[in-house]
Write an enzyme that holds these catalytic residues in place. Structure first.
Site, mmCIF file in Angstrom:
data_model
loop_
_atom_site.group_PDB
_atom_site.id
_atom_site.type_symbol
_atom_site.label_atom_id
_atom_site.label_comp_id
_atom_site.label_asym_id
_atom_site.label_seq_id
_atom_site.Cartn_x
_atom_site.Cartn_y
_atom_site.Cartn_z
ATOM 1 N N SER A 99 -12.696 -4.844 -3.364
ATOM 2 C CA SER A 99 -12.160 -3.677 -4.080
ATOM 3 C C SER A 99 -12.988 -3.171 -5.254
ATOM 4 C CB SER A 99 -10.723 -3.948 -4.575
ATOM 5 O OG SER A 99 -10.727 -4.589 -5.833
ATOM 6 N N ASP A 141 -6.211 5.569 -4.235
ATOM 7 C CA ASP A 141 -6.233 4.442 -3.305
ATOM 8 C C ASP A 141 -5.127 3.504 -3.788
ATOM 9 O OD1 ASP A 141 -6.772 2.352 -1.629
ATOM 10 O OD2 ASP A 141 -8.942 2.590 -1.771
ATOM 11 N N GLU A 153 -5.025 7.746 0.383
ATOM 12 C CA GLU A 153 -5.416 7.069 1.628
ATOM 13 C C GLU A 153 -4.316 7.037 2.689
ATOM 14 O OE1 GLU A 153 -6.817 3.016 1.229
ATOM 15 O OE2 GLU A 153 -7.023 2.812 3.408
ATOM 16 N N ILE A 162 -3.780 0.726 -2.704
ATOM 17 C CA ILE A 162 -4.352 -0.620 -2.831
ATOM 18 C C ILE A 162 -5.759 -0.529 -2.269
ATOM 19 C CG2 ILE A 162 -4.363 -3.020 -2.032
ATOM 20 C CD1 ILE A 162 -1.424 -3.114 -2.134
ATOM 21 N N ASP A 163 -6.718 -0.746 -3.118
ATOM 22 C CA ASP A 163 -8.094 -0.821 -2.650
ATOM 23 C C ASP A 163 -8.406 -2.305 -2.496
ATOM 24 O OD1 ASP A 163 -10.666 0.007 -1.956
ATOM 25 O OD2 ASP A 163 -11.372 -0.295 -4.007
ATOM 26 N N ASP A 220 0.855 -1.196 0.000
ATOM 27 C CA ASP A 220 0.000 0.000 0.000
ATOM 28 C C ASP A 220 0.889 1.244 0.000
ATOM 29 O OD1 ASP A 220 -1.485 -2.235 1.504
ATOM 30 O OD2 ASP A 220 -3.129 -0.792 1.275
ATOM 31 N N ARG A 235 -23.754 -1.415 -2.805
ATOM 32 C CA ARG A 235 -22.833 -1.273 -1.671
ATOM 33 C C ARG A 235 -23.542 -0.544 -0.542
ATOM 34 N NH1 ARG A 235 -17.226 -1.180 -1.225
ATOM 35 N NH2 ARG A 235 -16.438 0.002 0.526
ATOM 36 N N ASP A 291 -12.262 5.403 -2.621
ATOM 37 C CA ASP A 291 -12.860 4.078 -2.817
ATOM 38 C C ASP A 291 -13.819 4.051 -4.003
ATOM 39 O OD1 ASP A 291 -11.593 2.553 -0.834
ATOM 40 O OD2 ASP A 291 -12.905 3.357 0.728
ATOM 41 N N LYS A 315 -14.820 -4.648 -8.575
ATOM 42 C CA LYS A 315 -16.276 -4.810 -8.807
ATOM 43 C C LYS A 315 -16.768 -3.823 -9.867
ATOM 44 C CE LYS A 315 -17.299 -4.483 -4.296
ATOM 45 N NZ LYS A 315 -16.149 -4.876 -3.475
ATOM 46 N N THR A 339 -7.336 -3.992 0.524
ATOM 47 C CA THR A 339 -6.125 -4.537 1.157
ATOM 48 C C THR A 339 -6.386 -5.931 1.747
ATOM 49 O OG1 THR A 339 -5.412 -2.291 1.650
ATOM 50 C CG2 THR A 339 -4.321 -4.032 2.878
HETATM 51 N N1 A3P Z 1 -16.864 -0.504 7.923
HETATM 52 C C1 A3P Z 1 -16.674 -0.273 6.637
HETATM 53 N N2 A3P Z 1 -17.726 -0.203 5.808
HETATM 54 C C2 A3P Z 1 -17.548 -0.005 4.495
HETATM 55 N N3 A3P Z 1 -16.349 0.168 3.909
HETATM 56 C C3 A3P Z 1 -15.273 0.106 4.691
HETATM 57 C C4 A3P Z 1 -15.368 -0.117 6.081
HETATM 58 N N4 A3P Z 1 -14.120 -0.143 6.579
HETATM 59 C C5 A3P Z 1 -13.290 0.080 5.537
HETATM 60 N N5 A3P Z 1 -13.984 0.243 4.406
HETATM 61 C C6 A3P Z 1 -13.481 0.558 3.070
HETATM 62 O O1 A3P Z 1 -13.829 -0.464 2.154
HETATM 63 C C7 A3P Z 1 -12.757 -0.592 1.239
HETATM 64 C C8 A3P Z 1 -12.756 -1.954 0.621
HETATM 65 O O2 A3P Z 1 -13.932 -2.112 -0.084
HETATM 66 P P1 A3P Z 1 -14.462 -3.527 -0.470
HETATM 67 O O3 A3P Z 1 -15.180 -4.026 0.743
HETATM 68 O O4 A3P Z 1 -15.341 -3.231 -1.631
HETATM 69 O O5 A3P Z 1 -13.280 -4.361 -0.828
HETATM 70 C C9 A3P Z 1 -11.551 -0.342 2.050
HETATM 71 O O6 A3P Z 1 -10.569 0.145 1.195
HETATM 72 P P2 A3P Z 1 -9.006 -0.219 1.465
HETATM 73 O O7 A3P Z 1 -8.848 -1.695 1.283
HETATM 74 O O8 A3P Z 1 -8.362 0.598 0.402
HETATM 75 O O9 A3P Z 1 -8.698 0.261 2.846
HETATM 76 C C10 A3P Z 1 -12.004 0.700 3.065
HETATM 77 O O10 A3P Z 1 -11.727 2.015 2.655
HETATM 78 MG MG MG Z 2 -10.088 1.477 -0.555
HETATM 79 MG MG MG Z 3 -7.163 0.848 3.736
HETATM 80 MG MG MG Z 4 -6.502 1.275 0.211
#
Ligand code: A3P
Ligand code: MG
Ligand code: MG
Ligand code: MG
Length: 335
Positions: free
Chosen positions: A246, A142, A80, A144-145, A55, A263, A275, A249, A147
């Site tokens: 991420s 972002d 981020e 890494i979206d 990241d 979502r 995001d 989708k 993670t």
């Molecule tokens: N409680 C929560 N509800 C929704 N999204 C959240 C969350 N906590 C973290 N995220 C976000 O959801 C992203 C991942 O989305 P997804 O669930 O679609 O994979 C995360 O990005 P990062 O991985 O960049 O931190 C983070 O920003």
């Molecule tokens: Mg993200």
């Molecule tokens: Mg993150």
């Molecule tokens: Mg990220």
């Protein structure tokens, strides 16, 4: 269309080229880390979400490449990650590891002849502290979206968008583990062989995909199912929903691999701009729509958060009214 007209038609051509280069390089670093990820590569942030050396490395590389490629422009980035945790005494080893990952990735690429110090790495990370907002240009990153997906060996995306006067005008999504129909077709391989796709879109110019390792870009379009075929599907076999980490989708939806992305985060969770910026323009430029639960467009001009109603819906223009109605009924029933 001649190359000249194409450049004239896309006022963000330079930014797009720089963004694609930046995301591709960062994706290379991520792929390398994901292949051999160790527990010591992973840290926990103050909000208890995970962050890895990749990241950080990805964010450093992207900020570096954008600055190198777009010398004449002022630079603002909403990203981020930041350097705070890496400035602590017990983080020296991980900072060294990130620095060598970044330097090795640069050295393997031949584009830039430079080597970063640990201080350079920290400074590059803090280049992402901008608040964004409604005026001027801001990159939205972002690194890494997804993670969590990255750590698991699943889907993740390197997601870079450009905000201009409050609107997302460009988006690039690097999805190293996502197969692309178009690049498969192009390379004549069977489905699933060619993984690693780079999706991109600029406002008014459509959305495209190419292989991360380079191939001729192919136009992508969202699936065009209308109400009739959707009702037919309800009566017959129903495909189970696909869970995927991420903004991959958004990319999958944009290339027609599904029809609806819903979502709904927990109450009180505020979505971050990084995001959704890149993913949402790729879907809209592929012919789709992205709305909040009230049917409004997403507003990226309010800073680091999407200051909007709960829930995000992405689908095609035929299904959007029906999905919005169902979403609103479900919300009313819940209250
Ligand atoms: N409680 C929560 N509800 C929704 N999204 C959240 C969350 N906590 C973290 N995220 C976000 O959801 C992203 C991942 O989305 P997804 O669930 O679609 O994979 C995360 O990005 P990062 O991985 O960049 O931190 C983070 O920003
Ligand atoms: Mg993200
Ligand atoms: Mg993150
Ligand atoms: Mg990220």
């Amino acid at each position: 269309m001649s190359q000249l007209t194409e450049i004239a038609a896309n006022p963000y051509a330079d930014e797009l080229a720089a963004a694609k280069k930046a995301v591709s390089l960062a994706a290379r670093l991520c792929q390398r880390v994901q292949q051999g990820i160790l527990q010591s590569d992973i840290q926990s942030k103050a909000d208890r979400t995970p962050v890895t050396v990749a990241d950080y490395g990805s964010q450093v590389l992207i900020s570096l490449v954008l600055k190198k490629e777009l010398l004449s422009h002022s630079f603002s980035m909403v990203a981020e990650e930041d350097s705070e945790d890496l400035r602590k005494d017990d983080a020296q080893q991980i900072l060294e590891h990130i620095t060598s990952l970044v330097n090795e990735t640069i050295a393997n690429d031949d584009s830039y002849n430079m080597s970063l110090s640990k201080e350079d790495v920290l400074a590059a990370l803090d280049g992402g502290k901008s608040e964004g907002g409604p005026s001027g240009r801001h990159w939205i990153l972002d690194p890494i979206d997804g993670t969590k997906g990255f750590i698991r060996g699943d889907q993740y995306a390197v997601a870079l968008g450009l905000l201009d006067e409050g609107k997302v005008v460009l988006g690039v999504l690097g999805c190293p583990n996502l197969p692309s129909k178009s690049t498969n077709k192009h390379n004549g391989s069977s489905s699933g062989d060619q993984v690693g796709s780079l999706y991109f879109a600029t406002i008014g110019c459509g959305a495209k995909v190419q292989a991360l390792e380079g191939s001729e870009p192919q136009k992508i379009t969202i699936c065009s199912r209308d109400l009739t075929s959707s009702i037919a599907e309800k009566l017959g076999v129903q495909a189970p929903p696909v869970r995927m980490d991420s903004q991959a989708k958004y990319a999958a939806l944009a290339q027609g691999d599904g029809a609806i992305y819903l979502r709904f985060s927990g109450k009180g969770y505020k979505e971050r701009v990084w995001d959704h910026a890149a993913g949402s323009i790729i879907v809209t430029e592929a012919g789709g729509m992205v709305k909040d639960a009230s049917g409004n467009d997403l507003d990226f001009s309010k800073g680091r958060y999407l200051d909007r109603d709960r829930g995000i819906i992405a689908t095609n223009r035929y299904l959007m009214p029906m999905v919005l109605k169902a979403v609103q009924e479900a919300i009313d029933e819940e209250q």
